[in-house]
Design a protein around this motif. Structure first.
Motif, short mmCIF file in Angstrom:
data_model
loop_
_atom_site.label_atom_id
_atom_site.label_comp_id
_atom_site.label_asym_id
_atom_site.label_seq_id
_atom_site.Cartn_x
_atom_site.Cartn_y
_atom_site.Cartn_z
N GLU A 1 -74.47 16.46 -39.64
CA GLU A 1 -73.79 17.70 -39.27
C GLU A 1 -74.78 18.73 -38.75
N MET B 1 -62.89 21.83 -49.17
CA MET B 1 -63.91 21.70 -48.13
C MET B 1 -65.30 21.88 -48.75
N SER B 2 -66.16 20.93 -48.49
CA SER B 2 -67.52 21.03 -49.02
C SER B 2 -68.29 22.13 -48.32
N THR B 3 -69.10 22.87 -49.06
CA THR B 3 -69.90 23.95 -48.47
C THR B 3 -71.33 23.51 -48.16
N SER B 4 -71.63 22.23 -48.40
CA SER B 4 -72.94 21.69 -48.05
C SER B 4 -72.83 20.91 -46.74
N PHE B 5 -73.98 20.66 -46.12
CA PHE B 5 -73.99 19.99 -44.82
C PHE B 5 -74.87 18.74 -44.88
#
Length: 210
Positions: free
Chosen positions: A9, A1-5
């Protein structure tokens, strides 16, 4: 899961925060239990002091229990009305302040003040952090409900001591929120109390410095 947005989003996050309203008017449409279960899992993702997870959730389903809560509210609301005078009293008397008779789901959320989970970390100096943790969990749950088209009304006009007695709640659990949940009658960006002239929403205050 990517931790950036992504920008989309971030826009979605702002949308759910803007559409999160304290709902008092519900449709009679039942809530899908599978969706409700998904929303309840948000509690396990909430922050809590010392990882204590002190929230305790009671599903208020019996007619007798709900009748006791409604009577509690009506008694407390009558008492609250006596604290206002003039036009403010008239405005207060016309407000719908709870969806207790309409909402298909009622949850009473408590804080376990003596939980051993977390080993007291952070709660030894600030025991109120346990209750703040429950508030954080409720807010996370509230936002999750909104993404599924559900609304939540947080009922605060209640005698918490009487409610604990009526629901046979352990002495060490303290009420944090009585929540009405269901499909809102209508959607909107503005709080109902603002629409009706009770108060207005203010922008974030300027930061003070020390």
């Amino acid at each position: 899961m990517s931790t950036s947005f992504t920008d989309s989003e971030r826009i979605a996050l702002e949308k759910v925060m803007r559409l999160r309203r304290d709902v008092r008017r519900f449709r009679s449409t039942p809530v899908d239990q599978e969706i409700m279960d998904i929303c309840l899992t948000s509690f396990s993702l909430a922050p809590s002091v010392g990882l204590s997870q002190p929230w305790r959730i009671v599903d208020v389903i019996s007619d007798n229990a709900r009748a006791a809560v409604l009577d509690n509210f009506e008694t407390a609301n009558t008492r609250a009305l006596r604290g206002y005078t003039g036009d403010t009293a008239k405005l207060y008397a016309g407000l719908k302040l709870a969806g207790l008779q309409d909402a298909p789901i009622h949850l009473a959320v408590f804080c376990d003040e003596v939980t051993q989970k977390g080993k007291g970390l952070g709660a030894g100096t600030m025991p109120e952090m346990r209750r703040y943790s429950v508030v954080c969990a409720i807010m996370q749950f509230w936002l999750t409900l909104r993404t599924y088209g559900l609304g939540l009304g947080w009922v605060s006009i209640l005698d918490a001591v009487r409610l604990k007695a009526d629901l046979d709640i352990p002495d060490d659990w303290e009420l944090v929120g009585y929540l009405c949940i269901g499909h809102p009658e209508s959607e909107g960006l503005d709080p109902e109390l603002e629409q009706l002239g009770w108060e207005e929403r203010l922008p974030c205050p300027k930061l003070e410095t020390r």
